[in-house]
Design a protein around this motif. Structure first.
Motif, mmCIF file in Angstrom:
data_model
loop_
_atom_site.group_PDB
_atom_site.id
_atom_site.type_symbol
_atom_site.label_atom_id
_atom_site.label_comp_id
_atom_site.label_asym_id
_atom_site.label_seq_id
_atom_site.Cartn_x
_atom_site.Cartn_y
_atom_site.Cartn_z
ATOM 1 N N ASN A 79 -1.448 -7.974 -3.842
ATOM 2 C CA ASN A 79 -0.910 -6.514 -3.683
ATOM 3 C C ASN A 79 -0.011 -6.758 -2.281
ATOM 4 O O ASN A 79 0.894 -5.964 -2.331
ATOM 5 C CB ASN A 79 -2.156 -5.922 -3.159
ATOM 6 C CG ASN A 79 -2.875 -5.286 -4.232
ATOM 7 O OD1 ASN A 79 -2.450 -5.347 -5.570
ATOM 8 N ND2 ASN A 79 -4.165 -5.248 -4.381
ATOM 9 N N LEU A 80 -0.234 -7.556 -1.420
ATOM 10 C CA LEU A 80 0.723 -7.738 -0.442
ATOM 11 C C LEU A 80 2.066 -8.337 -0.883
ATOM 12 O O LEU A 80 3.221 -7.838 -0.449
ATOM 13 C CB LEU A 80 0.017 -8.428 0.890
ATOM 14 C CG LEU A 80 1.019 -8.966 2.109
ATOM 15 C CD1 LEU A 80 1.548 -7.589 2.743
ATOM 16 C CD2 LEU A 80 0.344 -9.751 2.908
ATOM 17 N N PHE A 81 1.715 -9.176 -1.476
ATOM 18 C CA PHE A 81 3.236 -9.827 -2.259
ATOM 19 C C PHE A 81 3.928 -8.746 -2.742
ATOM 20 O O PHE A 81 5.077 -8.724 -2.676
ATOM 21 C CB PHE A 81 2.662 -10.914 -3.023
ATOM 22 C CG PHE A 81 3.839 -11.614 -3.857
ATOM 23 C CD1 PHE A 81 4.671 -12.616 -3.279
ATOM 24 C CD2 PHE A 81 3.959 -11.064 -5.141
ATOM 25 C CE1 PHE A 81 5.719 -13.119 -4.055
ATOM 26 C CE2 PHE A 81 4.992 -11.642 -6.053
ATOM 27 C CZ PHE A 81 5.980 -12.789 -5.304
ATOM 28 N N THR A 82 3.323 -8.101 -3.698
ATOM 29 C CA THR A 82 4.118 -7.008 -4.454
ATOM 30 C C THR A 82 4.759 -6.005 -3.512
ATOM 31 O O THR A 82 5.913 -5.624 -3.811
ATOM 32 C CB THR A 82 3.227 -6.138 -5.331
ATOM 33 O OG1 THR A 82 2.450 -7.250 -6.044
ATOM 34 C CG2 THR A 82 3.844 -5.124 -6.170
ATOM 35 N N ALA A 83 4.116 -5.478 -2.539
ATOM 36 C CA ALA A 83 4.492 -4.691 -1.398
ATOM 37 C C ALA A 83 5.749 -5.151 -0.681
ATOM 38 O O ALA A 83 6.723 -4.437 -0.356
ATOM 39 C CB ALA A 83 3.405 -4.106 -0.607
#
Length: 301
Positions: free
Chosen positions: A214-218
């Motif tokens: 989720n952090l990677f995507t953001a």
């Protein structure tokens, strides 16, 4: 007879003290000279009204008004404009005589900004569990550790995450602990996170895979393609790193996470499109005709 003499003497001293204090027409310098030579002090309470500020400054600076609970309360009530001068002049005695019944939180907040010994600040901090912000403050490491451990303000989290690299190691540990507790706040400020902070999260076993993805995507919308590839490899996701390579066939498991990532890749112009395979299990990536590592500004124009 002796007790009457003592009482009369005390009354005389009190009247003399009041009379001298009220010599407001004197220059500040002369005022100070007379008071200093009189050997009179005030260490119980200060009940004289309407003393000009300049004269109060003389009384404080010359040590005529000593630090005591009574004097502190009197000055708080009657002379708010000199309260911090009074405290600063007597900071050691102020801390020594401090107790719960006279502690004032706003005074602590002001004193924390002063260039005084940390031990004095830490002693005062023990009197409160109120939240204290550290944003844009120049507190020492010892004071910061105490506040972040005992008086932490949750509203400071975005600032702490954004400025992670600027803090010493002991403070980073505390900030990282909060990231573990509240990864959603980290993701909310993902566009302002440092490379160091992101990498530490991606290699840590204190976050689960979904949190890391989720952090990677953001992050995708604001970082370079090289960093996206590096982060994908740190996460052991070669499929996400190879999605840009026109010489490799890339397919991603069909789920909401993959879709979000591929949508971000497509918005950046790093892939041309993607489609679900015939069995409905994976996304096949259609590579861009010319994959260029464009800057964020170029891509978003």
């Amino acid at each position: 007879i002796s007790s009457i003499s003592v009482e009369t003497d005390d009354q005389f001293k009190s009247k003399f003290f009041g009379a001298v204090i009220r010599c407001f027409d004197l220059s500040d310098a002369k005022y100070g000279q007379i008071l200093s030579s009189s050997d009179i002090i005030c260490d119980v309470s200060f009940d004289i009204d309407n003393v000009p500020t300049s004269k109060m400054n003389v009384l404080i600076d010359s040590g005529i008004i000593r630090m005591s609970k009574g004097c502190l309360i009197s000055i708080r009530n009657k002379y708010k404009d000199v309260i911090y001068r009074y405290i600063r002049q007597n900071i050691g005695d102020y801390v020594d005589m401090m107790s719960a019944d006279v502690f004032v939180f706003d005074e602590l907040v002001e004193i924390l900004n002063w260039q005084i010994e940390d031990d004095l600040k830490l002693t005062l901090l023990e009197f409160t569990s109120e939240r204290i912000s550290v944003v844009d403050k120049k507190y020492s490491e010892r004071v910061l550790v105490y506040i972040l451990t005992n008086n932490f303000s949750i509203e400071d989290l975005p600032h702490l995450f954004e400025h992670y690299d600027k803090y010493p190691v002991n403070i980073r540990r505390i900030i990282f602990d909060w990231a573990v507790k509240d990864i959603s706040r980290v993701i909310n400020v993902s566009t302002k996170l440092s490379d160091t902070f992101c990498r530490e999260i991606f290699v840590s076993d204190r976050f689960n895979n979904d949190e890391k993805i989720n952090l990677f995507t953001a992050l995708i919308s604001t970082i370079s393609r090289e960093w996206v590839e590096e982060y994908a490899l740190i996460l052991n996701r070669k499929d996400l790193a190879s999605a840009f390579d026109p010489n490799k066939r890339t397919k991603l498991l069909c789920n909401s996470q993959s879709k979000k990532i591929l949508d971000e890749y497509k918005d950046r112009g790093w892939i041309r499109d993607y489609a679900i395979n015939e069995s409905g299990t994976h996304y096949n990536v259609k590579k861009a005709n010319s994959v260029v590592n464009r800057s964020v500004d170029e891509t978003l124009l």
